[in-house]
Design an enzyme around this catalytic site. Structure first.
Site, mmCIF file in Angstrom:
data_model
loop_
_atom_site.group_PDB
_atom_site.id
_atom_site.type_symbol
_atom_site.label_atom_id
_atom_site.label_comp_id
_atom_site.label_asym_id
_atom_site.label_seq_id
_atom_site.Cartn_x
_atom_site.Cartn_y
_atom_site.Cartn_z
ATOM 1 N N TYR A 132 -5.712 -22.683 -14.977
ATOM 2 C CA TYR A 132 -5.686 -23.459 -16.215
ATOM 3 C C TYR A 132 -5.969 -22.534 -17.394
ATOM 4 C CZ TYR A 132 -5.837 -27.735 -13.353
ATOM 5 O OH TYR A 132 -5.564 -28.739 -12.457
ATOM 6 N N PRO A 147 -2.723 -39.662 -13.828
ATOM 7 C CA PRO A 147 -2.739 -41.111 -13.613
ATOM 8 C C PRO A 147 -1.998 -41.896 -14.692
ATOM 9 C CG PRO A 147 -4.845 -40.394 -14.482
ATOM 10 C CD PRO A 147 -4.070 -39.145 -14.153
ATOM 11 N N LEU A 148 -1.734 -41.259 -15.838
ATOM 12 C CA LEU A 148 -0.981 -41.918 -16.906
ATOM 13 C C LEU A 148 0.459 -41.435 -16.967
ATOM 14 C CD1 LEU A 148 -3.650 -41.995 -19.764
ATOM 15 C CD2 LEU A 148 -3.058 -43.789 -18.129
ATOM 16 N N GLY A 166 1.711 -38.457 -17.397
ATOM 17 C CA GLY A 166 1.973 -37.556 -18.505
ATOM 18 C C GLY A 166 2.030 -38.255 -19.847
ATOM 19 N N LEU A 226 2.445 -43.965 -19.511
ATOM 20 C CA LEU A 226 1.821 -45.268 -19.295
ATOM 21 C C LEU A 226 0.835 -45.667 -20.389
ATOM 22 C CD1 LEU A 226 1.340 -44.897 -15.443
ATOM 23 C CD2 LEU A 226 3.003 -46.347 -16.629
ATOM 24 N N GLY A 247 1.906 -45.963 -23.392
ATOM 25 C CA GLY A 247 2.745 -46.688 -24.336
ATOM 26 C C GLY A 247 3.200 -45.884 -25.533
#
Length: 343
Positions: free
Chosen positions: A53, A209-210, A212, A215, A217
């Site tokens: 990272y 979990p979103l 990228g 989700l 919106g």
């Protein structure tokens, strides 16, 4: 914040984890420090990083934060990192060999400024290194006190099962976690990876979990993203690339998430995170915020639990298209002994 055991270990961790892939890249050191402070203040404990990272900078930032904070704060942290990918261009500078992992772990410990990490993860499968060598290396790290537990990331079902059974056969320390991509847009791990993890007693640590950011919106149908978002800056970015995910199923899922969010008075991100966090086998869901504001919103999912009707609505909207067998209806009925016969 809620707490769950780290897989089949006795170590408790928060049900939301702070992912730090943005540290040193999309989040500067000041923002990274603020995220770490806010996460701990909210009751979070599991902090996840990796040597690659920002090419080691993420670990260095975490190390400076740990050094700068009092013991009563840092003692709450359950620290996880990973090794496998190259940090240089040398022939042995990549993979899950004893040579590379030993060098990688010691380098991570130095950057983090600690004598040991709680969870060390093989960042991906390595087809060129025998799994027995990797498992013996991890066992050696545990015995030497350099790590407390180990796990895997991005393993398929058969790879995970092979590793678990080889560790058992060799009498070595057992893995405790698996870190896969998992969200309402990416549910394929439910076919093999999730059952394999449940069978082995491993805790899942879902990343992305979103999806990228999809989700949350932030994107619109047939309107290519622009501005200071991940896809606005790079529409072809990895697995969440706009053209790859701009399909009817994606928008159906987003619509279902939005409807539940409006009914709950919650953000779309919180609803999507709640769905993932309450899936079977999930220990802790990894948040990947770029800003403190995004993290604050994500943390609102810590105590959010959707009811059966809401979960069902999201399951239906996000169901992955698959053939009848072996993963579709006929395969499920057969495995659950609801039909007889076969071939």
């Amino acid at each position: 914040m809620e707490y769950r055991n780290l897989g089949n270990s006795g170590c408790a961790v928060s049900n939301l984890a702070l992912g730090t892939m943005t540290f040193g890249d999309e989040s500067d050191e000041k923002v990274s420090f603020a995220q770490l402070d806010r996460f701990i203040e909210a009751g979070g404990t599991l902090v996840d990083t990796a040597d690659v990272y920002s090419t080691g900078i993420s670990e260095e930032i975490i190390g400076r934060w740990l050094k700068d904070r009092p013991a009563d704060v840092t003692d709450r942290v359950v620290l996880a990192t990973k090794g496998r990918f190259p940090m240089d261009d040398t022939p042995n500078g990549v993979g899950l060999s004893n040579r590379h992992l030993t060098k990688a772990l010691h380098a991570s410990l130095k950057r983090l400024g600690v004598e040991s990490v709680d969870l060390y993860q093989a960042h991906a499968w390595d087809a060129l290194t025998p799994i027995d060598e990797t498992l013996r290396t991890m066992d050696g790290f545990v015995r030497a006190g350099l790590i407390h537990y180990y796990g895997f990331s991005n393993f398929t079902g058969w790879q995970l099962t092979k590793a678990v059974h080889r560790a058992q056969a060799l009498g070595l320390a057992a893995p405790v976690t698996l870190q896969p991509q998992y969200n309402l847009l990416v549910r394929e791990i439910e076919w093999e990876v999730v059952p394999a993890s449940l069978d082995a007693g491993l805790g899942l640590l879902p990343w992305s979990p979103l999806g990228g950011g999809w989700l949350s919106g932030k994107y619109r149908r047939d309107q290519r993203p622009t501005g200071a978002t991940r896809l606005g800056e790079d529409p072809d970015r990895g697995v969440e690339a706009y053209d790859r995910r701009n399909v009817d199923r994606t928008w159906n899922v987003i619509e279902a998430v939005q409807k539940i969010a409006e009914g709950r008075g919650a953000s779309m991100a919180q609803v999507a995170l709640a769905w993932v966090t309450d899936q079977p086998g999930v220990t802790s869901t990894i948040l990947g915020a770029r800003t403190l504001e995004q993290l604050d919103d994500n943390l609102g999912a810590a105590d959010l639990h959707l009811d059966a009707e809401e979960m069902s609505a999201l399951d239906d909207a996000s169901r992955t298209v698959v053939g009848d067998y072996p993963y579709g209806l006929l395969g499920v009925q057969q495995r659950e002994r609801k039909i007889t016969g076969g071939r």
